[in-house]
Motif scaffolding. Sequence first.
Motif, short mmCIF file in Angstrom:
data_model
loop_
_atom_site.label_atom_id
_atom_site.label_comp_id
_atom_site.label_asym_id
_atom_site.label_seq_id
_atom_site.Cartn_x
_atom_site.Cartn_y
_atom_site.Cartn_z
N CYS A 77 0.82 -1.21 0.00
CA CYS A 77 0.00 0.00 0.00
C CYS A 77 0.85 1.26 0.00
O CYS A 77 0.61 2.18 -0.78
N ARG A 78 1.85 1.31 0.88
CA ARG A 78 2.61 2.55 1.03
C ARG A 78 4.08 2.25 1.24
O ARG A 78 4.45 1.16 1.70
N GLU A 79 4.90 3.23 0.93
CA GLU A 79 6.33 3.11 1.17
C GLU A 79 6.57 2.86 2.65
O GLU A 79 5.96 3.49 3.52
N GLY A 80 7.45 1.93 2.96
CA GLY A 80 7.77 1.59 4.34
C GLY A 80 7.01 0.38 4.85
O GLY A 80 7.42 -0.24 5.85
N GLU A 81 5.89 0.02 4.21
CA GLU A 81 5.14 -1.16 4.61
C GLU A 81 5.77 -2.40 3.96
O GLU A 81 6.47 -2.29 2.94
N PRO A 82 5.54 -3.59 4.51
CA PRO A 82 6.13 -4.79 3.91
C PRO A 82 5.52 -5.10 2.55
O PRO A 82 4.34 -4.85 2.30
N TRP A 83 6.34 -5.65 1.67
CA TRP A 83 5.88 -6.08 0.36
C TRP A 83 5.14 -7.40 0.49
O TRP A 83 5.45 -8.21 1.37
N HIS A 84 4.18 -7.63 -0.41
CA HIS A 84 3.50 -8.93 -0.49
C HIS A 84 3.80 -9.52 -1.86
O HIS A 84 3.56 -8.88 -2.89
N LEU A 85 4.34 -10.73 -1.86
CA LEU A 85 4.65 -11.43 -3.11
C LEU A 85 3.43 -12.21 -3.56
O LEU A 85 2.84 -12.97 -2.78
N CYS A 86 3.01 -12.03 -4.82
CA CYS A 86 1.82 -12.72 -5.30
C CYS A 86 1.87 -12.84 -6.82
O CYS A 86 2.74 -12.28 -7.48
N ASP A 87 0.91 -13.58 -7.36
CA ASP A 87 0.78 -13.73 -8.81
C ASP A 87 -0.16 -12.69 -9.42
O ASP A 87 -0.07 -12.39 -10.61
N ALA A 88 -1.09 -12.19 -8.61
CA ALA A 88 -2.07 -11.22 -9.10
C ALA A 88 -2.67 -10.48 -7.91
O ALA A 88 -2.67 -10.99 -6.78
N ALA A 89 -3.20 -9.28 -8.17
CA ALA A 89 -3.80 -8.50 -7.11
C ALA A 89 -4.86 -7.57 -7.69
O ALA A 89 -4.83 -7.23 -8.88
N LEU A 90 -5.78 -7.17 -6.82
CA LEU A 90 -6.78 -6.16 -7.13
C LEU A 90 -6.58 -4.98 -6.19
O LEU A 90 -6.33 -5.17 -5.00
N VAL A 91 -6.69 -3.76 -6.72
CA VAL A 91 -6.48 -2.55 -5.92
C VAL A 91 -7.74 -1.71 -5.98
O VAL A 91 -8.26 -1.43 -7.07
N ARG A 92 -8.23 -1.30 -4.83
CA ARG A 92 -9.44 -0.48 -4.76
C ARG A 92 -9.19 0.89 -5.42
O ARG A 92 -8.08 1.42 -5.38
N ALA A 93 -10.22 1.47 -6.00
CA ALA A 93 -10.11 2.81 -6.60
C ALA A 93 -9.67 3.82 -5.56
O ALA A 93 -10.14 3.80 -4.42
N ASP A 94 -8.74 4.70 -5.94
CA ASP A 94 -8.23 5.78 -5.10
C ASP A 94 -7.39 5.30 -3.92
O ASP A 94 -7.06 6.10 -3.04
N ALA A 95 -7.01 4.02 -3.90
CA ALA A 95 -6.15 3.51 -2.83
C ALA A 95 -4.69 3.71 -3.21
O ALA A 95 -4.28 3.39 -4.33
N PRO A 96 -3.85 4.21 -2.31
CA PRO A 96 -2.42 4.34 -2.62
C PRO A 96 -1.78 2.95 -2.72
O PRO A 96 -2.15 2.03 -1.99
N HIS A 97 -0.82 2.80 -3.64
CA HIS A 97 -0.17 1.50 -3.79
C HIS A 97 1.13 1.65 -4.57
O HIS A 97 1.31 2.62 -5.31
N GLU A 98 2.00 0.69 -4.39
CA GLU A 98 3.25 0.56 -5.15
C GLU A 98 3.32 -0.85 -5.71
O GLU A 98 2.90 -1.80 -5.04
N VAL A 99 3.87 -0.99 -6.90
CA VAL A 99 4.01 -2.29 -7.54
C VAL A 99 5.45 -2.44 -8.02
O VAL A 99 6.01 -1.50 -8.60
N ASP A 100 6.02 -3.61 -7.78
CA ASP A 100 7.34 -3.94 -8.34
C ASP A 100 7.18 -5.24 -9.13
O ASP A 100 7.07 -6.32 -8.57
#
Length: 238
Positions: free
Chosen positions: A32-55
């Motif tokens: 969700c935000r810088e400083g939070e732990p990363w989650h490793l996955c194959d796919a994800a859904l992100v709610r509208a207007d939610a902050p997020h980072e993707v690598d």
Amino acid sequence: MIVWGAGEASSEHRHHSVQLILALTATLRIRCREGEPWHLCDAALVRADAPHEVDARGATVLIAFVEPESPLGAALAARIPVEIAHITAAEAAQWRGAVCAGGSPSDAGIRRWLEADLLGGHFPPTLHPGVRRVLRHVRNHLHEPDALSLRALAVVAGLSPSRLMHAFTASMGVALRPYLLWLRLQLACGELMCGASATEAALQAGFADAAHLSRTCRRMLGTTPMAIAASKARSKIG
């Protein structure tokens, strides 16, 4: 808007769309935000207007930006109890199989996947009829700034300007101007993917200049016009 191609790393950003990101090869990391732990996955859904980072470096990815008021947006949003929902490996494998039925993504495969696996029986939220008229109007006149003034849109809606702004926010969950900016950014991205320069894409989509487009890209997509143009991702806008 649906794009696919080589994955990249994005900075924290947010946008008025439900986002679906699927790793067609390898895996991706999301948080969700810088400083939070990363989650490793194959796919994800992100709610509208939610902050997020993707690598997604090292992966081939498919990303869908879906308007939350659309039937598909409503179906996807129902699956996101918090800001980000992580898709199981088993379901992601099913999605890959549907998208790449012919060995690689295709328009036909993606359309079948959207309709059969994702849409389900969901219908869009009820919209104010004046807002619905405005939505049709802006999609047909994105290239015409005068047609998108608050006064012009109020006439289309059959409402006063102040009433339109209230009805639009209540129906769409976002104010009118940020929504128009998101549509113009999608238009600019399409121009970049078709070979336009940042300056050409900015002017075509109604931005003041390339710098304005670049700032908006960073804030809403976590990347730059140059990175979008260089990705050589295929796109489908509808």
